[in-house]
Design a protein around this motif. Structure first.
Motif, short mmCIF file in Angstrom:
data_model
loop_
_atom_site.label_atom_id
_atom_site.label_comp_id
_atom_site.label_asym_id
_atom_site.label_seq_id
_atom_site.Cartn_x
_atom_site.Cartn_y
_atom_site.Cartn_z
N ASP A 316 15.65 0.68 17.33
CA ASP A 316 16.05 1.82 18.15
C ASP A 316 17.56 1.81 18.31
OD1 ASP A 316 16.66 -0.15 20.05
OD2 ASP A 316 14.78 0.15 21.16
N SER A 317 18.10 2.74 19.11
CA SER A 317 19.55 2.86 19.26
C SER A 317 20.18 1.62 19.89
CB SER A 317 19.89 4.09 20.11
OG SER A 317 19.27 4.01 21.39
N ALA A 318 19.37 0.86 20.57
CA ALA A 318 19.88 -0.37 21.19
C ALA A 318 19.78 -1.57 20.26
CB ALA A 318 19.12 -0.65 22.49
N GLY A 319 19.19 -1.37 19.09
CA GLY A 319 19.08 -2.46 18.13
C GLY A 319 17.82 -3.27 18.25
N SER A 320 16.87 -2.81 19.05
CA SER A 320 15.60 -3.53 19.21
C SER A 320 14.54 -2.92 18.30
CB SER A 320 15.13 -3.47 20.67
OG SER A 320 16.09 -4.05 21.53
N TYR A 321 13.62 -3.76 17.83
CA TYR A 321 12.56 -3.28 16.94
C TYR A 321 11.43 -2.64 17.76
CZ TYR A 321 14.68 -5.73 12.98
OH TYR A 321 15.53 -6.13 11.98
N THR A 322 11.59 -1.37 18.07
CA THR A 322 10.59 -0.67 18.87
C THR A 322 10.06 0.60 18.19
OG1 THR A 322 12.30 0.63 19.99
CG2 THR A 322 11.68 -1.48 21.00
N VAL A 323 10.66 0.97 17.08
CA VAL A 323 10.28 2.23 16.41
C VAL A 323 9.19 1.95 15.40
CG1 VAL A 323 11.08 4.19 15.05
CG2 VAL A 323 12.62 3.11 16.73
N ASN A 324 8.02 2.55 15.61
CA ASN A 324 6.90 2.34 14.68
C ASN A 324 7.06 3.27 13.49
OD1 ASN A 324 4.38 2.23 13.38
ND2 ASN A 324 3.36 1.66 15.30
N LEU A 325 7.34 2.67 12.31
CA LEU A 325 7.55 3.45 11.10
C LEU A 325 6.25 3.68 10.34
CD1 LEU A 325 10.79 1.65 9.82
CD2 LEU A 325 10.63 3.78 11.13
N ASP A 326 5.33 2.74 10.42
CA ASP A 326 4.05 2.87 9.72
C ASP A 326 3.16 1.71 10.13
OD1 ASP A 326 2.21 4.05 8.03
OD2 ASP A 326 2.92 3.02 6.24
N GLU A 327 1.87 1.82 9.86
CA GLU A 327 0.98 0.69 10.11
C GLU A 327 -0.24 0.76 9.20
OE1 GLU A 327 -1.76 1.69 13.86
OE2 GLU A 327 0.37 1.48 14.40
N THR A 328 -0.87 -0.38 9.05
CA THR A 328 -2.08 -0.50 8.22
C THR A 328 -2.90 -1.64 8.79
OG1 THR A 328 -2.91 -0.68 5.96
CG2 THR A 328 -1.03 -2.06 6.53
N THR A 329 -3.95 -2.07 8.09
CA THR A 329 -4.77 -3.21 8.53
C THR A 329 -4.96 -4.17 7.37
OG1 THR A 329 -6.78 -1.97 8.01
CG2 THR A 329 -6.03 -1.92 10.29
N THR A 330 -5.22 -5.44 7.72
CA THR A 330 -5.48 -6.45 6.71
C THR A 330 -6.93 -6.36 6.25
OG1 THR A 330 -6.05 -8.08 8.40
CG2 THR A 330 -3.76 -8.02 7.64
N ALA A 331 -7.18 -6.88 5.05
CA ALA A 331 -8.54 -6.85 4.49
C ALA A 331 -8.68 -8.00 3.52
CB ALA A 331 -8.80 -5.52 3.80
N SER A 332 -9.92 -8.24 3.09
CA SER A 332 -10.16 -9.28 2.09
C SER A 332 -9.99 -8.69 0.70
CB SER A 332 -11.57 -9.85 2.24
OG SER A 332 -12.53 -8.82 2.06
N GLN A 333 -9.74 -9.59 -0.25
CA GLN A 333 -9.56 -9.16 -1.63
C GLN A 333 -10.29 -10.15 -2.54
OE1 GLN A 333 -5.69 -9.81 -3.73
NE2 GLN A 333 -5.63 -7.55 -3.74
N ALA A 334 -11.16 -9.61 -3.39
CA ALA A 334 -11.91 -10.47 -4.31
C ALA A 334 -10.97 -11.08 -5.32
CB ALA A 334 -12.99 -9.66 -5.01
N LEU A 335 -11.21 -12.35 -5.64
CA LEU A 335 -10.41 -13.06 -6.64
C LEU A 335 -11.23 -13.21 -7.91
CD1 LEU A 335 -8.84 -15.85 -4.37
CD2 LEU A 335 -7.78 -13.71 -5.15
N GLY A 336 -10.99 -12.33 -8.88
CA GLY A 336 -11.71 -12.40 -10.14
C GLY A 336 -13.19 -12.17 -9.96
#
Length: 400
Positions: A316-336
């Motif tokens: 934000d204008s004060a230099g703090s990380y408060t602005v939400n630019l994007d979001e998602t969620t974690t998930a599992s991923q098959a390995l082969g």
């Protein structure tokens, strides 16, 4: 007796006038010819298209109209009677019918000839006098006129380059060129403005007085005007602004547009053709696609690492990380095909989103961001700061 003598004199005068009128005849004829550039080096000389040709039967009418014209203005005849045509692409013209009355025809009532007085007007050649003899019932194709240009033309070959890609921009750019028209005898002439919308590259032809004074003309010293070239993105939402190309004292790529998004440069022109590159860069910048993994335990993580919220935060204008630019969620991923899985995986964070920057001075913009993974209770489980650049399409981060 004296009164009767005066009456007889008036009757005699009237009869003489009637007799003369009865003897006059009306004739018609035409004229035509060729208008060429006096400085053409081809054989024959090149014709001049779109020259306005005016024909007068009266010398005084022609000269009166000629005297009304002033340098730098558009010619507009004031006389009641004249004929008009325009030269074709090869400089030729024909005025097929001019009418005159003659009380004493040179060849009796059947034929006559007379003088016709001409004016030739073209923006680039000014106003020039001419004359010709025409014969009744014919078109005399005898006029040959050489005109010397009083204006000079320059073609501006413009390229609009994006300094980030160092190639022509795909943005449509509106360009306006202001060209001085003043001379020593026409000091109040307004500048002539040419405009066009160009994508990538295009050409604009401009013209201006060839000489600044009669002395310059005599000495062969032609005008070298300073043009003002202004340009801006042609769009409702301005996302591309003019900038330097390391051609400023700071040797950087700072924006140079005014608050309206208009960038102006000046250019002194001397030659008939110039290639000019004008520069700009984006103010609306695509966030890269950020992917990676959050693992609370081991390289593959555990099932509890799935389904967690991942946020991309900006300052934000004060230099703090408060602005939400994007979001998602974690998930599992098959390995082969082994059936094993990798947990806490996320991808596409930031993709399709943008940030704005109108102050960066390099070819590319950079942005400080923070990736934060929140646990099931909503508290921060892991976070990582990184700097993304507008020329990078993706980033990979690992959080633990």
């Amino acid at each position: 007796m004296k009164k009767m003598k005066n009456s007889l004199k008036l009757i005699f005068t009237a009869l003489c006038a009637f007799s003369l009128a009865a003897c006059s005849s009306v004739f018609s004829g035409g004229t035509g010819g060729l208008v060429v550039d006096a400085e053409s080096t081809s054989t024959p000389k090149s014709g001049i298209a779109n020259v306005d040709v005016y024909a007068y039967m009266s010398l005084s009418d022609r000269d009166s109209d000629f005297s009304t014209w002033s340098e730098g203005s558009v010619f507009a005849p004031q006389s009641d009677y004249y004929a008009h045509t325009v030269t074709s692409s090869d400089g030729s013209f024909t005025i097929s019918k001019l009418v005159w009355e003659e009380s004493k025809p040179d060849f009796g009532k059947d034929a006559d000839y007379t003088q016709v007085y001409l004016l030739f007007y073209h923006e680039n050649y000014g106003l020039t006098k001419g004359e010709s003899v025409i014969i009744s019932d014919s078109v005399s194709d005898t006029v040959y006129t050489e005109l010397t240009a009083v204006r000079k033309s320059t073609v501006l070959n413009l390229t609009f380059e994006d300094v980030a890609t160092q190639s022509a921009t795909s943005n449509a750019v509106y360009v306006k060129v202001s060209v001085p028209q003043t001379t020593s005898t026409n000091t109040s002439a307004a500048a002539k403005v040419y405009d066009s919308t160009i994508t990538g590259s295009g050409a604009i032809a401009v013209s201006y007085p060839r000489w600044q004074s009669a002395e310059d003309r005599e000495a062969g010293k032609e005008s070298e005007p300073e043009l003002t070239i202004s340009y801006s993105q042609s769009a409702d939402e301005i996302t591309w602004l003019g900038c330097y190309n390391a051609d400023n004292p700071a040797a950087d790529f700072s924006f140079r547009a005014d608050q309206a998004g208009l960038t102006s440069i000046t250019k002194v022109v001397k030659n008939p053709s110039y290639s000019i590159t004008l520069y700009g860069k984006s103010t609306k910048l695509a966030l890269p696609s950020i992917g990676g993994q959050y693992s609370s335990s081991g390289a593959s993580g555990v099932s509890e690492d799935d389904g967690l919220r991942v946020a991309l935060l900006g300052k934000d204008s004060a230099g703090s990380y408060t602005v939400n630019l994007d979001e998602t969620t974690t998930a599992s991923q098959a390995l082969g095909t082994s059936g094993s899985e990798k947990h806490g995986v996320f991808a596409g964070l930031g993709s399709g989103n943008f940030w704005s920057d109108t102050e960066y001075t390099g070819r590319y913009a950079s942005l400080d961001v923070k990736v934060v993974v929140y646990d099931a209770s909503g508290s921060s489980a892991a976070e990582k700061e990184l700097t993304v650049r507008s020329d990078k399409s993706s980033h990979n981060v690992q959080l633990q």
